[in-house]
Enzyme design. Sequence first.
Site, PDB file in Angstrom:
ATOM      1  CD  GLU A   1      -2.953  -1.502   2.235  1.00 22.30           C
ATOM      2  OE1 GLU A   1      -2.906  -0.399   2.882  1.00 22.30           O
ATOM      3  OE2 GLU A   1      -3.458  -2.106   2.468  1.00 22.30           O
TER       4      GLU A   1
ATOM      5  CD  GLU B   1      -4.450  -8.007   1.986  1.00 26.26           C
ATOM      6  OE1 GLU B   1      -5.603  -7.341   2.376  1.00 26.26           O
ATOM      7  OE2 GLU B   1      -3.059  -7.558   2.066  1.00 26.26           O
TER       8      GLU B   1
HETATM    9  O1  G3I Z   1      -2.924  -7.530  18.753  1.00 27.82           O
HETATM   10  C1  G3I Z   1      -4.433  -6.769  19.048  1.00 27.82           C
HETATM   11  C2  G3I Z   1      -4.408  -7.652  20.949  1.00 27.82           C
HETATM   12  O2  G3I Z   1      -3.670  -7.594  21.518  1.00 27.82           O
HETATM   13  C3  G3I Z   1      -5.896  -6.972  21.224  1.00 27.82           C
HETATM   14  O3  G3I Z   1      -6.334  -7.931  22.396  1.00 27.82           O
HETATM   15  C4  G3I Z   1      -6.511  -6.865  19.932  1.00 27.82           C
HETATM   16  C5  G3I Z   1      -7.678  -5.979  21.108  1.00 27.82           C
HETATM   17  O4  G3I Z   1      -8.938  -5.715  19.645  1.00 27.82           O
HETATM   18  O5  G3I Z   1      -6.349  -6.074  19.250  1.00 27.82           O
HETATM   19  C6  G3I Z   1      -5.159  -6.940  18.385  1.00 27.82           C
HETATM   20  O6  G3I Z   1      -4.913  -5.803  17.389  1.00 27.82           O
HETATM   21  C7  G3I Z   1      -5.557  -5.679  16.301  1.00 27.82           C
HETATM   22  C8  G3I Z   1      -5.066  -6.610  14.996  1.00 27.82           C
HETATM   23  O7  G3I Z   1      -6.502  -6.804  13.685  1.00 27.82           O
HETATM   24  C9  G3I Z   1      -4.846  -8.055  15.583  1.00 27.82           C
HETATM   25  O8  G3I Z   1      -6.700  -9.228  15.597  1.00 27.82           O
HETATM   26  C10 G3I Z   1      -5.708  -4.543  15.425  1.00 27.82           C
HETATM   27  O9  G3I Z   1      -6.396  -3.829  16.987  1.00 27.82           O
HETATM   28  C11 G3I Z   1      -6.321  -4.376  14.317  1.00 27.82           C
HETATM   29  O10 G3I Z   1      -6.008  -3.293  13.803  1.00 27.82           O
HETATM   30  C12 G3I Z   1      -5.687  -5.260  13.732  1.00 27.82           C
HETATM   31  O11 G3I Z   1      -6.394  -5.351  12.531  1.00 27.82           O
HETATM   32  C13 G3I Z   1      -5.746  -5.923  10.850  1.00 27.82           C
HETATM   33  C14 G3I Z   1      -5.150  -4.833   9.768  1.00 27.82           C
HETATM   34  O12 G3I Z   1      -4.762  -5.505   9.151  1.00 27.82           O
HETATM   35  C15 G3I Z   1      -4.210  -3.903  10.514  1.00 27.82           C
HETATM   36  O13 G3I Z   1      -3.222  -4.714  10.726  1.00 27.82           O
HETATM   37  C16 G3I Z   1      -7.008  -6.705  10.797  1.00 27.82           C
HETATM   38  O14 G3I Z   1      -7.000  -8.118  11.475  1.00 27.82           O
HETATM   39  C17 G3I Z   1      -5.841  -7.382   9.291  1.00 27.82           C
HETATM   40  O15 G3I Z   1      -7.633  -7.924   8.808  1.00 27.82           O
HETATM   41  C18 G3I Z   1      -6.052  -6.103   8.064  1.00 27.82           C
HETATM   42  O16 G3I Z   1      -5.911  -6.867   6.984  1.00 27.82           O
HETATM   43  C19 G3I Z   1      -5.431  -5.714   6.195  1.00 27.82           C
HETATM   44  C20 G3I Z   1      -4.352  -6.436   5.213  1.00 27.82           C
HETATM   45  O17 G3I Z   1      -2.935  -6.356   6.302  1.00 27.82           O
HETATM   46  C21 G3I Z   1      -2.903  -5.004   4.107  1.00 27.82           C
HETATM   47  N1  G3I Z   1      -4.616  -4.917   3.664  1.00 27.82           N
HETATM   48  C22 G3I Z   1      -6.500  -4.727   4.369  1.00 27.82           C
HETATM   49  C23 G3I Z   1      -6.225  -5.709   5.443  1.00 27.82           C
HETATM   50  C24 G3I Z   1      -7.573  -5.279   5.728  1.00 27.82           C
HETATM   51  O18 G3I Z   1      -7.689  -3.838   6.446  1.00 27.82           O
END
Ligand code: G3I
Length: 788
Positions: A156, A261
């Site tokens: 991205e 994805e």
């Molecule tokens: O790690 C913490 C955990 O300790 C806590 O208990 C939990 C509570 O909400 O949050 C956890 O972190 C979250 C993580 O996902 C794991 O579940 C983050 O807040 C959350 O922001 C994160 O979201 C991910 C996001 O990327 C940001 O990294 C999504 O699961 C994931 O599906 C999403 O994937 C992205 C791709 O990498 C890139 N393309 C877009 C796609 C969708 O946004």
Amino acid sequence: MRNFISYSFIKAILILSIITVMALNAFASDTTLKSIAPFPFGASVNVTLLRNNPTYRTIAAREYNSLTAENVMKMASIHPGINTYSWDNADTLVNFARQNNQRIHGHTLVWHQSLPGWVTNFAGDSAAWENILKTHIQNVVSHYAGRLASWDVVNEAFNDNGTLRNSIWLQHLGPDYIARCFKYAHEADPSALLFYNDYGHEYSASKLNAIDSLIKSFLQNGVPVHGLGLQMHINKNTSNSSIANAIKVMAQTGLKVHISELDIALNPEGNQSLTFTSALSQLQADKYNFIVRAYKNIPAAQQYGITTWNVSDADTWITINYSRPDWPLLFDSTYQKKQAYYAIIEGLTSNWNYDAAAAQSASGSYTDLGNNGAAITTNFAGDTMTFDDDNSTVQNIGFNFNYNGSSYHQFVLNTNGFIKLGANAPSSVSLFYPTYNANTNGVITAPDVDLLYPYNHDLMGTVTTEYRVYTSGLPGARICTIQYKNVADKLSPEQYSNMNFQVKLHEAGNIIEFVYGLWTASANTSTLITAAAGIKGSYVNNSVNLVKGSGNSWSLPLSTANGIYFINGDYASAGRQFNTRNSVLPDVGRTYRFTTLAITTLPVTLLDFKAVDKRTGIFISWLTANEVSSKDFEIQQSLNGGDFTSISTVMAKGNNSQATNSYSFTDENIASLKGSIYYRLKQNDVDGRSKFSHIITIQRNNEKQMLSITAQNPFTNDFKMQITSGTAGRISLFVINVTGNVLLRKDVQIVAGTTIIAFKETGHLPRGIYLIKGIRDNEASTIKLLKE
Ligand code: G3I
């Protein structure tokens, strides 16, 4: 034959039901995505669920042969402290995948999100930033070297408008950081395949173009990049043609393409009370089906695979991220297979590669076959020849026409305006789309497979009726034309006393065209006729059909707003039919064209394509290699970056696959144009295929005359220079040596017009070549001088 609720209709329904049952049985319980797909089929997985949820684990192992970490390989997870790496979660995934013989795709090394606090708080100069970038990439890639097949190296990096995202990496490292990331990853594991991954290819032409340009520059400069990840987080409203275009443009780079994805959201509006209806389920299933069919049509060597973004609707990031109900994946929240799952299996197994998104309307010409070819008689198996409810004897196409997985060299013509490919008669002589009853007894719902119907209705002959077939052209590009001449409809009151139309089968590209000639209206009152126009494969959903309002012109540009467009599958509802009447006749030469989704790389390679603003005109030049069956190049211009029109055509220089050819064209009609002007080339092949180049943008600002610098050359101690500009202001002058070091800087005031500046500070410089560069705002002018 007007009594269409007949035995054959009931038989048709029975056979259809049998086909449906067979289709479901064909997907036996041991059928899985990975066993059916001709390319790797994967999912991203959540490691916590992999550890704690046995059903999730079972599906992850059973269905996929490629896994991506949804989160645990991101920098915040895997590299939480400047000198601390946390491999546990990622290792769990890697071990699981290896136990199950699954490929592992790494996601992602460099991103603007999911950064650990130590990075966001990092203070250091650009060398220190370069060091953390390089160290991170190389430590992570080498930890998994030999175990991971591939990496999303950079994720991205672009904004939707095609500019580089102002990420922490860009801010500290400059625009070339992306290329360096690929270099570092390659050094750490030369066998890993390296991908650039992004989203929005299907909705932002600017971003698609920017990625395309980045990749082309990487390829020219030897940057180790092997593939492109199209995330494809789409929704129920994303158009199939934009999806096909995104896949096609990325495939034309020649790199591997990973749909990395995939998910299809059903509630982009964020309606909190929405429920998952069968209509939404169908819409989603159709779109998943389309994506796998479009993807199957890129060259096999470029199919890196399709990966969905997690497994079930209970696990999706969408409901969490957007706090809304949604159902974007292939398994429901109880891990049952959804309709979308079966639609993917169908898309993977089906040979049907025509689609509404790839059908066109064009104005062409209609040439009566005259005495060319052979007249067709309509007395199948020796019955009496008639022009009403009759089939022809078996006819020859003259070459092998590939359609829906079969290679046909014969067809049978039916007098009710349709062709059945192959040597068998259709199930009934009287298959036609009945007026006022759009859903019974027509070709679309008939049990017959592989039908082409330019105008399927109850038709009959006139005194001068003739059917004819003629095959012309050279092997490889032959065209078989099947002609209906001087036929009439049998509606009461009759609408057309005379109709002429042709079906053209193109050997090259498996293109099918319906071309309409002169139609004559009867003197009767104008009445609605609901007919059918389209093509059909193995069953109803494998059909592409034209929708038209009866009062709408046959020549309107295709769009739902214009009431004329193509659909996949049966008409199936009022307002979504092919309606005609005698007050609106087809324009002579009107052509409806059905092309496949196949994405083939054209023979011509574009080595270079550039445009230079010479003020009196835009000089456009390009260089090609491998010109085989190349016809011409259209130079296309756009003022909004989206709608292109051809401004000139340059003929191809020849078909010498050994040589390179150079071309140029100057666009002189630019005096009144301001702002951005976009150019692209459309390279046309002799067999009707074409390919677009990347897009070049020229910025024009007519208010300012460009900066121009001239000076005495060579010079000895000091020299005079003339600076010409349209506007007064301050400019900075730099003296630069051949190794690029700035030796002197001088800021001067200039007037509008020409200013003479004496440069006296150069006496101490050694003899040699120097660059003198003047810069103001975004204007620059450079000259090369020799000091003697
Ligand atoms: O790690 C913490 C955990 O300790 C806590 O208990 C939990 C509570 O909400 O949050 C956890 O972190 C979250 C993580 O996902 C794991 O579940 C983050 O807040 C959350 O922001 C994160 O979201 C991910 C996001 O990327 C940001 O990294 C999504 O699961 C994931 O599906 C999403 O994937 C992205 C791709 O990498 C890139 N393309 C877009 C796609 C969708 O946004």
